[in-house]
Design a protein around this motif. Sequence first.
Motif, PDB file in Angstrom:
ATOM      1  N   SER A 250     -31.573 -34.279 -66.839  1.00 61.08           N
ATOM      2  CA  SER A 250     -31.558 -35.043 -68.089  1.00 61.08           C
ATOM      3  C   SER A 250     -31.740 -34.146 -69.307  1.00 61.08           C
ATOM      4  O   SER A 250     -31.202 -34.417 -70.356  1.00 61.08           O
ATOM      5  CB  SER A 250     -32.612 -36.140 -68.061  1.00 61.08           C
ATOM      6  N   ASP A 251     -32.507 -33.082 -69.170  1.00 63.38           N
ATOM      7  CA  ASP A 251     -32.484 -32.081 -70.230  1.00 63.38           C
ATOM      8  C   ASP A 251     -32.589 -30.682 -69.645  1.00 63.38           C
ATOM      9  O   ASP A 251     -33.073 -30.496 -68.531  1.00 63.38           O
ATOM     10  CB  ASP A 251     -33.542 -32.343 -71.310  1.00 63.38           C
ATOM     11  N   ASN A 252     -32.107 -29.756 -70.421  1.00 62.85           N
ATOM     12  CA  ASN A 252     -32.020 -28.367 -70.003  1.00 62.85           C
ATOM     13  C   ASN A 252     -33.357 -27.805 -69.574  1.00 62.85           C
ATOM     14  O   ASN A 252     -33.459 -27.061 -68.600  1.00 62.85           O
ATOM     15  CB  ASN A 252     -31.499 -27.575 -71.209  1.00 62.85           C
ATOM     16  N   GLU A 253     -34.420 -28.180 -70.302  1.00 56.87           N
ATOM     17  CA  GLU A 253     -35.742 -27.631 -70.014  1.00 56.87           C
ATOM     18  C   GLU A 253     -36.226 -28.074 -68.636  1.00 56.87           C
ATOM     19  O   GLU A 253     -36.794 -27.288 -67.887  1.00 56.87           O
ATOM     20  CB  GLU A 253     -36.758 -28.068 -71.078  1.00 56.87           C
ATOM     21  N   THR A 254     -35.986 -29.351 -68.305  1.00 56.96           N
ATOM     22  CA  THR A 254     -36.427 -29.845 -66.998  1.00 56.96           C
ATOM     23  C   THR A 254     -35.659 -29.156 -65.874  1.00 56.96           C
ATOM     24  O   THR A 254     -36.245 -28.728 -64.878  1.00 56.96           O
ATOM     25  CB  THR A 254     -36.215 -31.376 -66.900  1.00 56.96           C
ATOM     26  N   SER A 255     -34.350 -29.011 -66.050  1.00 53.42           N
ATOM     27  CA  SER A 255     -33.579 -28.385 -64.975  1.00 53.42           C
ATOM     28  C   SER A 255     -33.948 -26.898 -64.830  1.00 53.42           C
ATOM     29  O   SER A 255     -34.003 -26.379 -63.723  1.00 53.42           O
ATOM     30  CB  SER A 255     -32.081 -28.567 -65.194  1.00 53.42           C
ATOM     31  N   ASN A 256     -34.232 -26.230 -65.945  1.00 50.23           N
ATOM     32  CA  ASN A 256     -34.679 -24.832 -65.852  1.00 50.23           C
ATOM     33  C   ASN A 256     -35.995 -24.733 -65.101  1.00 50.23           C
ATOM     34  O   ASN A 256     -36.185 -23.856 -64.251  1.00 50.23           O
ATOM     35  CB  ASN A 256     -34.893 -24.232 -67.248  1.00 50.23           C
ATOM     36  N   TYR A 257     -36.903 -25.638 -65.424  1.00 48.39           N
ATOM     37  CA  TYR A 257     -38.216 -25.649 -64.770  1.00 48.39           C
ATOM     38  C   TYR A 257     -38.032 -25.820 -63.264  1.00 48.39           C
ATOM     39  O   TYR A 257     -38.563 -25.058 -62.465  1.00 48.39           O
ATOM     40  CB  TYR A 257     -39.052 -26.790 -65.357  1.00 48.39           C
ATOM     41  N   PHE A 258     -37.221 -26.817 -62.901  1.00 44.36           N
ATOM     42  CA  PHE A 258     -36.954 -27.091 -61.489  1.00 44.36           C
ATOM     43  C   PHE A 258     -36.373 -25.863 -60.788  1.00 44.36           C
ATOM     44  O   PHE A 258     -36.839 -25.449 -59.731  1.00 44.36           O
ATOM     45  CB  PHE A 258     -35.997 -28.277 -61.377  1.00 44.36           C
ATOM     46  N   GLU A 259     -35.387 -25.250 -61.439  1.00 47.01           N
ATOM     47  CA  GLU A 259     -34.758 -24.092 -60.784  1.00 47.01           C
ATOM     48  C   GLU A 259     -35.729 -22.920 -60.652  1.00 47.01           C
ATOM     49  O   GLU A 259     -35.647 -22.147 -59.699  1.00 47.01           O
ATOM     50  CB  GLU A 259     -33.482 -23.675 -61.529  1.00 47.01           C
ATOM     51  N   ASN A 260     -36.659 -22.807 -61.596  1.00 46.43           N
ATOM     52  CA  ASN A 260     -37.660 -21.753 -61.473  1.00 46.43           C
ATOM     53  C   ASN A 260     -38.645 -22.035 -60.347  1.00 46.43           C
ATOM     54  O   ASN A 260     -39.039 -21.127 -59.623  1.00 46.43           O
ATOM     55  CB  ASN A 260     -38.423 -21.574 -62.792  1.00 46.43           C
ATOM     56  N   VAL A 261     -39.030 -23.306 -60.184  1.00 47.32           N
ATOM     57  CA  VAL A 261     -39.973 -23.644 -59.112  1.00 47.32           C
ATOM     58  C   VAL A 261     -39.341 -23.358 -57.749  1.00 47.32           C
ATOM     59  O   VAL A 261     -39.963 -22.755 -56.875  1.00 47.32           O
ATOM     60  CB  VAL A 261     -40.422 -25.127 -59.199  1.00 47.32           C
ATOM     61  N   ILE A 262     -38.089 -23.775 -57.567  1.00 45.24           N
ATOM     62  CA  ILE A 262     -37.498 -23.642 -56.220  1.00 45.24           C
ATOM     63  C   ILE A 262     -37.023 -22.226 -55.898  1.00 45.24           C
ATOM     64  O   ILE A 262     -36.604 -21.971 -54.781  1.00 45.24           O
ATOM     65  CB  ILE A 262     -36.346 -24.640 -55.982  1.00 45.24           C
ATOM     66  N   LYS A 263     -37.107 -21.329 -56.879  1.00 50.96           N
ATOM     67  CA  LYS A 263     -36.785 -19.935 -56.561  1.00 50.96           C
ATOM     68  C   LYS A 263     -37.651 -19.454 -55.408  1.00 50.96           C
ATOM     69  O   LYS A 263     -37.235 -18.660 -54.580  1.00 50.96           O
ATOM     70  CB  LYS A 263     -37.065 -19.051 -57.786  1.00 50.96           C
TER      71      LYS A 263
END
Length: 487
Positions: free
Chosen positions: A335-348
Amino acid sequence: MSKDKSEYLINRKDNQYEVVIGLEVHAQVTSESKLFSTSSTKFGAEPNTQVSLVDAALPGMLPVINEYCVKQAIKTGIGLKAKINKRSVFDRKNYFYADLPQGYQISQFKDPIVGEGKVILDMPDGQKEVGIERLHLEQDAGKSIHDLDPKNTLVDLNRSGVALMEIVSKPDLRSPDEVNAYVKKLRSIMRYLGTCDGNMQEGSLRADVNVSVRKKGTKEFGTRCEIKNVNSIKFMQMAIEYEANRQVDLLEEGQSIDQETRLFDTKKNETRSMRSKEDAHDYRYFPDPDLLPLEISDDFIEKLKLEIPELPDEKKKRFIEKFKVSPYEATILVSDNETSNYFENVIKKSDVKLATNWIIGELFAALNEKNLEITESPISAGNLSKLINLIKDGTISGKIAKTVFEHMMEGDKDPKKIVEEKGLKQESDPKALEALIDKVIDDNREKATEYKSGKVKLFGFFVGQVMKVSGGKANPQLVNEILKKKL
Ligand code: ADP
Ligand code: MG
């Protein structure tokens, strides 16, 4: 006219009418300076401190197009999968307003910079496509302030000349919920692109809402009313419900709808007539002789395409395919860029399934409670992935993890440290657990005998006792195994 919710058109029992909605969204272009002058666009400055001679419309001043704003409009057009018009024209739209010193607004009429496009909505019952009619560039007016001086209206021209994109939808929307999804999707696309910050409180995104009703199954559209300048999604939805009902009532009484411009009174929750609808010819549009037509080359457009980031629809598709999250989860995560970035950083560095659940569940709830954006999260992506790994490797149970999470919300602390400091580590040593279990069985001799004689339901009781004695730290799986043996 006050109405009980059950009477609203959309929920009417007979359900004979449908509402038709088209939106003209005014989105303020993210840009340091205005559309035709070098004045700053910064929000919240002292009144009339960001007004050049062009913005104040002093005689003889000449507007000069800001190339950056043109780029922003084209990028938005690309994000809306729309046709970019290589030739567009700035027109004068003539009308009188106290906060419009030129006596006309420079806008685009017959030849807008962006033509037809589309936006995809994710509705609970599937996807819906909404057509975009056009996007054009125009300048904003100043602001009249009526409540500062008891006798006079004051004018602040800081906003005068700020670049707006007017994004006109086709009359494809059919309910307040679709309007909600549409405005949010549009905002999300522009935020990804960095072309409009979408801040509705500051007026960066507002809409004229066109509403008509018709009997279901009718081909022709009804006469529309246009509700001007609504600046929150909630108000758009309320205005539509009110307006649709008003129109149905009129039709049911055998009257017709006048095409008008109306205002939504947020205090009384009703729309009020402002003026009868003006037609295009009332504005005496003509090409602004101070500005040349905008000519854009293919090369210019191709270069801008290279600057377009991955947008929400494409990102959603990638998340579903690559990370196997559900469409519902993906919609929330992108829904927003910040949330998707956060998610992608967590699942790294951690499990996707657990990460998805913890972000959409626990983290969103906690942020919501503290009224924080994801960018202000006290828990960094790195520390959330550490927490998830502690669950995954059995160091702590999911239940204990919630306690650790609460501590983390109070400041970005390493979950490992919290587990150590508070002694929250899960007890997974079989010897220690056996000792605990022996004691519990010993303290409950009678129940143990009952269990052995067939009352298997009592197993849960023993598990509960062991967990209690261990302060919730015993590894539940091991407790189960050892208990079975011992009993
Ligand atoms: P205007 O400047 O006269 O308001 P625009 O073309 O800029 O005209 O915008 C018209 C808007 O009204 C569009 O968003 C369009 O989808 C919407 N619209 C047109 N006809 C209807 C209708 N019958 N019911 C609801 N919305 C409509
Ligand atoms: Mg209009």
